[in-house]
Design a protein around this motif. Sequence first.
Motif, PDB file in Angstrom:
ATOM      1  N   ASP A  25       0.832  -1.212   0.000  1.00 44.66           N
ATOM      2  CA  ASP A  25       0.000   0.000   0.000  1.00 44.66           C
ATOM      3  C   ASP A  25       0.865   1.259   0.000  1.00 44.66           C
ATOM      4  O   ASP A  25       0.550   2.237  -0.693  1.00 44.66           O
ATOM      5  N   ALA A  26       1.940   1.239   0.772  1.00 46.46           N
ATOM      6  CA  ALA A  26       2.837   2.398   0.809  1.00 46.46           C
ATOM      7  C   ALA A  26       3.529   2.591  -0.530  1.00 46.46           C
ATOM      8  O   ALA A  26       3.720   3.726  -0.990  1.00 46.46           O
ATOM      9  N   ARG A  27       3.903   1.500  -1.178  1.00 45.92           N
ATOM     10  CA  ARG A  27       4.535   1.603  -2.499  1.00 45.92           C
ATOM     11  C   ARG A  27       3.560   2.171  -3.524  1.00 45.92           C
ATOM     12  O   ARG A  27       3.917   3.026  -4.332  1.00 45.92           O
ATOM     13  N   ILE A  28       2.323   1.703  -3.494  1.00 46.33           N
ATOM     14  CA  ILE A  28       1.315   2.209  -4.432  1.00 46.33           C
ATOM     15  C   ILE A  28       1.078   3.696  -4.201  1.00 46.33           C
ATOM     16  O   ILE A  28       0.978   4.482  -5.151  1.00 46.33           O
ATOM     17  N   ALA A  29       0.987   4.104  -2.948  1.00 52.21           N
ATOM     18  CA  ALA A  29       0.777   5.519  -2.641  1.00 52.21           C
ATOM     19  C   ALA A  29       1.932   6.369  -3.167  1.00 52.21           C
ATOM     20  O   ALA A  29       1.721   7.468  -3.702  1.00 52.21           O
TER      21      ALA A  29
END
Length: 269
Positions: A25-29
């Motif tokens: 999720d952090a990578r996508i953000a």
Amino acid sequence: MQVIGLCRFSWPGEGGFQVEHPDLDARIAYLYSDARMEARLRQFEAIALPGLRAQTDPDFTLLVIIGETLPEKWRDRLLALLEGFPQARVMPMPPGPHRRVMQDAINDARRDPDAACLQFRHDDDDAVAIDFVERLRRAARDCAGLLEGNRLVGFDFNRGLVARAGPQGLAVAETVIPLYGVALGLAARGGVRQTIMNFAHKKLNRFMPVVSFGDSAMFIRGLGQDNDSRQRPGIPEPKLTRPDPATVQLLHDRFRISEVDVRRVFAAR
């Protein structure tokens, strides 16, 4: 011989990044933030696409790998940029182990898995010269004996430029860097499933013979604040200057890049 290129356009995979993130999720953000996506699309339009569209040998496929979760507004912008570029094939892919997913994408694109093929990797903020595919094919023909004796053979076109693009145009510097990752190709024997994406580009010559060519400018390495390879401390900053008339002509002749177009794309809001 079939030629397949692969470009990861902000695909959120497992691995493949020097910037670490605590979870997917952090990578996508990070990848899909508005500022970053604007910058990547502008680089893609002004730097990467002109030379790819103008290849003197148009017989190649460019796989553009995107995430299945890429927001619609960015996907639509990307598809619009690729209109009229039949070699480009946009492939939405789910997250997964980087090397395996990219290997599968290239092998699935091979028309005949039992025939040899040529492959190259390409970042969305870099450029290759308009004769890159032609030169890659010629290199494979010239090295036919080497290809017969090896499962994999690399081809490294190591002369080019580094460039930063912005509303004022380009700032550039000439460079010669081996195994830089751009204008780097690979020949895979028929039946070999390993691909150019299975290897760290700087270490390619540890695993196969690599033939180098330094006779003409074959790449532009785009520099930006969000370059994955420039996020670690201590990365040297090249000395860039405004292009002189000869370099402006080279940018047009070798890469179809125009200062006017760069300023227009980066000034747009």
